[in-house]
Write a protein that holds these residues in place. Structure first.
Motif, PDB file in Angstrom:
ATOM      1  N   LEU A 115       0.824  -1.201   0.000  1.00  0.00           N
ATOM      2  CA  LEU A 115       0.000   0.000   0.000  1.00  0.00           C
ATOM      3  C   LEU A 115       0.862   1.255   0.000  1.00  0.00           C
ATOM      4  O   LEU A 115       1.501   1.601   0.994  1.00  0.00           O
ATOM      5  N   GLY A 116       0.880   1.953  -1.128  1.00  0.00           N
ATOM      6  CA  GLY A 116       1.627   3.197  -1.260  1.00  0.00           C
ATOM      7  C   GLY A 116       0.749   4.389  -0.920  1.00  0.00           C
ATOM      8  O   GLY A 116      -0.336   4.568  -1.482  1.00  0.00           O
ATOM      9  N   ILE A 117       1.212   5.209   0.006  1.00  0.00           N
ATOM     10  CA  ILE A 117       0.465   6.380   0.453  1.00  0.00           C
ATOM     11  C   ILE A 117       1.378   7.603   0.442  1.00  0.00           C
ATOM     12  O   ILE A 117       2.592   7.481   0.320  1.00  0.00           O
ATOM     13  N   SER A 118       0.769   8.797   0.578  1.00  0.00           N
ATOM     14  CA  SER A 118       1.579  10.013   0.589  1.00  0.00           C
ATOM     15  C   SER A 118       0.737  11.179   1.074  1.00  0.00           C
ATOM     16  O   SER A 118      -0.475  11.038   1.254  1.00  0.00           O
TER      17      SER A 118
ATOM     18  N   TRP B  33       4.066   1.808   2.104  1.00  0.00           N
ATOM     19  CA  TRP B  33       5.100   2.574   1.405  1.00  0.00           C
ATOM     20  C   TRP B  33       4.734   4.054   1.444  1.00  0.00           C
ATOM     21  O   TRP B  33       3.565   4.407   1.351  1.00  0.00           O
ATOM     22  N   TRP B  34       5.738   4.890   1.539  1.00  0.00           N
ATOM     23  CA  TRP B  34       5.517   6.340   1.508  1.00  0.00           C
ATOM     24  C   TRP B  34       6.067   6.902   0.203  1.00  0.00           C
ATOM     25  O   TRP B  34       7.237   6.705  -0.139  1.00  0.00           O
ATOM     26  N   GLY B  35       5.207   7.602  -0.533  1.00  0.00           N
ATOM     27  CA  GLY B  35       5.635   8.264  -1.754  1.00  0.00           C
ATOM     28  C   GLY B  35       6.272   9.593  -1.429  1.00  0.00           C
ATOM     29  O   GLY B  35       5.590  10.536  -1.005  1.00  0.00           O
ATOM     30  N   SER B  36       7.576   9.678  -1.617  1.00  0.00           N
ATOM     31  CA  SER B  36       8.329  10.839  -1.175  1.00  0.00           C
ATOM     32  C   SER B  36       8.802  11.681  -2.348  1.00  0.00           C
ATOM     33  O   SER B  36       9.356  11.164  -3.318  1.00  0.00           O
ATOM     34  N   GLY B  37       8.626  12.996  -2.219  1.00  0.00           N
ATOM     35  CA  GLY B  37       9.108  13.909  -3.242  1.00  0.00           C
ATOM     36  C   GLY B  37      10.288  14.746  -2.804  1.00  0.00           C
ATOM     37  O   GLY B  37      10.700  15.648  -3.528  1.00  0.00           O
ATOM     38  N   SER B  38      10.838  14.465  -1.627  1.00  0.00           N
ATOM     39  CA  SER B  38      11.973  15.243  -1.134  1.00  0.00           C
ATOM     40  C   SER B  38      12.850  14.369  -0.254  1.00  0.00           C
ATOM     41  O   SER B  38      12.422  13.299   0.202  1.00  0.00           O
TER      42      SER B  38
ATOM     43  N   GLN C 172       9.496   6.399  10.351  1.00  0.00           N
ATOM     44  CA  GLN C 172       8.191   5.796  10.630  1.00  0.00           C
ATOM     45  C   GLN C 172       8.144   4.305  10.302  1.00  0.00           C
ATOM     46  O   GLN C 172       7.149   3.644  10.581  1.00  0.00           O
ATOM     47  N   GLY C 173       9.200   3.771   9.714  1.00  0.00           N
ATOM     48  CA  GLY C 173       9.231   2.355   9.382  1.00  0.00           C
ATOM     49  C   GLY C 173       8.434   1.991   8.148  1.00  0.00           C
ATOM     50  O   GLY C 173       7.920   0.867   8.031  1.00  0.00           O
ATOM     51  N   MET C 174       8.342   2.923   7.187  1.00  0.00           N
ATOM     52  CA  MET C 174       7.652   2.648   5.930  1.00  0.00           C
ATOM     53  C   MET C 174       8.655   2.411   4.813  1.00  0.00           C
ATOM     54  O   MET C 174       9.753   2.967   4.817  1.00  0.00           O
ATOM     55  N   ASN C 175       8.272   1.588   3.844  1.00  0.00           N
ATOM     56  CA  ASN C 175       9.061   1.447   2.630  1.00  0.00           C
ATOM     57  C   ASN C 175       8.985   2.746   1.830  1.00  0.00           C
ATOM     58  O   ASN C 175       8.146   3.614   2.112  1.00  0.00           O
ATOM     59  N   LEU C 176       9.836   2.876   0.820  1.00  0.00           N
ATOM     60  CA  LEU C 176       9.939   4.132   0.078  1.00  0.00           C
ATOM     61  C   LEU C 176       9.537   3.954  -1.378  1.00  0.00           C
ATOM     62  O   LEU C 176      10.028   3.054  -2.056  1.00  0.00           O
ATOM     63  N   GLN C 177       8.638   4.819  -1.837  1.00  0.00           N
ATOM     64  CA  GLN C 177       8.343   4.948  -3.262  1.00  0.00           C
ATOM     65  C   GLN C 177       8.821   6.311  -3.730  1.00  0.00           C
ATOM     66  O   GLN C 177       8.501   7.333  -3.122  1.00  0.00           O
ATOM     67  N   SER C 178       9.598   6.314  -4.791  1.00  0.00           N
ATOM     68  CA  SER C 178      10.063   7.564  -5.383  1.00  0.00           C
ATOM     69  C   SER C 178       9.740   7.514  -6.868  1.00  0.00           C
ATOM     70  O   SER C 178      10.104   6.557  -7.553  1.00  0.00           O
TER      71      SER C 178
END
Length: 340
Positions: free
Chosen positions: A107-110, A184-189, A199-205
Motif C-alpha cells: 500500500l503506497g500512500i503520501s 510505502w511512503w511516496g516521497s518527493g523530497s 516511521q518504518g515505511m518502505n519508500l516509493q520515489s
C-alpha cells in the motif's frame, strides 16, 4: 533489480482514440492488465489514485478484485493521498483487500500531489487543525493509520454488545497480519524520505521530486534513497526496507512502438514549479531499441539503488498493447539489468 511491476494512472476519456472511454472501461481493464502481467511473470500491479479526475480514484474495490483474480503478483498503489482518508476506515478496507489477496497488498500512500480542485480534501470532510498545513494533516492521518495497523486493541467494548466480544479493548477488523510492514511512503523530497524511514515505511520515489541540488534527476533520486537507508538504519528497524522507483521505459521492437514512442522528445530531464515555492525536477523517459535501452538504464543511478522498478504504462492504449510493452521489457531488457 529484484522486482519489476507496472504503474497505471488509470486515465480514461470519452474519445474514439482511447481504449478506455469510461470509468468502467479503466476499472475492468486494470483488472485484466494485472492478470496479463502475472501471466508474463511481472512482480507487481500498482495503481495511481487521483480524486476529481478521469482517472482511478477508489483503490480498494479495485485492489480486492485484482486480488481475487490473481494468485502471486503484488498489488498496490502509488499513491493514495492521505489528506482525503479516514485512517480507521482505510485500515478496514486495506485489511480486507490484503486478506482477499492472501497478503499481497503493497500500500503506497503520501501527503498528496497538486490537485484537480482547490483543497479537495475539504469536500471529503477533512480540514487541517489550527496551525497545521494540509501536508501536516496528511502525515497525521498516516501516523494514525500506522498505529491502528499494529492490531492492538484501543476501543472500549460495549458491556451489552449485540454479539460476544473477545476480552479486553477491541481493535479494528478485519486485521491482516504483516500489512503494517507493507506500507510505502511516496516521497518527493529528501526530508520526507527520511521521515518515512523513521516511521518504518518502505519508500516509493517516482519520476518527480523537489529539485534540491540542481543535479540530474537520477542522481538526486539516488541520493534521496541513500539518505532514506541511512535514516532507516539510524532508527534501528530490524527488517530490510524496500525501495521502488518508477520510470517510463519503452523498448522499440516493432513499427507500432516506433510510431508511438520513437520520437517522444522526452529524453531529457525537465524542471518546473509545482506551486509558487516548489521547484521540481521531472525525470526523463526512455524509448530506444533494447540494446540501447540496456546501456542507458545501466547509467541510471537510482534504478541501481532501488530493489523495485515500476513501469508507467500507457493504459489508454489498451490491455494488449500495455502487455506487449511489459513483455518487451521483461524479455529483452530486464535480464541484462539483473532481474531474476
Amino acid at each position: 533489480m529484484k522486482k519489476i511491476g507496472f504503474l497505471s494512472f488509470g486515465h480514461w476519456t470519452p474519445s474514439s482514440q482511447s481504449a478506455t472511454r469510461s470509468a468502467q472501461d479503466v476499472l475492468l481493464q486494470s483488472i485484466d492488465l494485472a492478470v496479463a502481467a502475472e501471466e508474463l511473470g511481472a512482480d507487481g500491479a500498482y495503481y495511481r489514485v487521483h480524486h476529481f479526475a478521469r482517472q482511478l480514484s477508489s483503490p480498494f474495490p479495485l485492489l480486492a478484485a485484482v486480488g481475487a483474480r490473481t494468485k502471486s503478483i503484488e498489488i498496490g498503489t502509488g499513491v493514495i493521498d492521505m489528506r482525503y482518508e479516514n485512517p480507521l476506515y482505510m485500515a478496514e478496507d486495506a485489511g480486507a483487500a490484503d486478506l482477499i489477496s492472501n497478503g499481497r497488498l503493497q500500500l503506497g500512500i503520501s501527503r498528496g500531489s497538486p490537485e484537480q480542485v482547490v483543497e479537495g480534501y475539504r469536500y471529503f470532510g477533512f480540514n487541517p487543525k489550527d496551525g497545521e498545513s494540509d501536508a501536516d494533516m496528511g502525515r497525521r492521518h498516516t501516523e494514525e493509520l500506522l498505529e491502528v495497523l499494529r492490531g492492538e486493541g484501543f476501543a472500549k467494548p460495549n458491556p451489552q454488545p449485540m454479539f460476544p466480544n473477545p476480552p479486553g479493548l477491541l481493535r479494528l477488523e478485519p486485521f491482516s497480519e504483516g500489512l503494517r510492514e507493507r506500507i510505502w511512503w511516496g516521497s518527493g523530497s529528501n526530508a520526507t524520505a527520511i521521515w518515512a524511514a523513521q516511521q518504518g515505511m518502505n519508500l516509493q520515489s517516482s519520476t518527480l521530486k523537489d529539485d534540491e541540488t540542481g543535479e540530474p534527476f537520477h542522481i538526486q533520486q539516488a541520493k534521496q534513497i541513500r539518505a532514506y537507508r541511512e535514516a532507516w538504519q539510524a532508527a534501528g528497524h530490524q527488517r530490510t526496507p524496500r525501495v521502488s522507483v518508477s520510470r517510463s521505459i519503452f523498448a522499440l521492437t516493432n513499427d507500432i512502438d516506433r510510431a508511438y514512442f520513437g520520437r517522444s522528445g522526452q529524453d531529457q530531464d525537465s524542471v518546473g514549479f509545482l506551486d509558487e515555492k516548489t521547484r521540481a525536477i521531472f525525470g526523463r523517459s526512455y524509448a530506444a531499441e533494447p540494446e540501447q535501452l540496456i546501456k542507458q538504464l545501466a547509467q541510471d543511478e537510482a534504478i541501481a539503488e532501488a530493489d523495485t522498478l515500476l513501469l508507467t504504462i500507457p493504459n489508454q492504449l489498451g490491455v494488449d498493447y500495455c502487455a506487449h510493452v511489459m513483455e518487451a521489457i521483461l524479455t529483452h531488457v530486464a535480464p541484462e539489468l539483473g532481474w531474476r
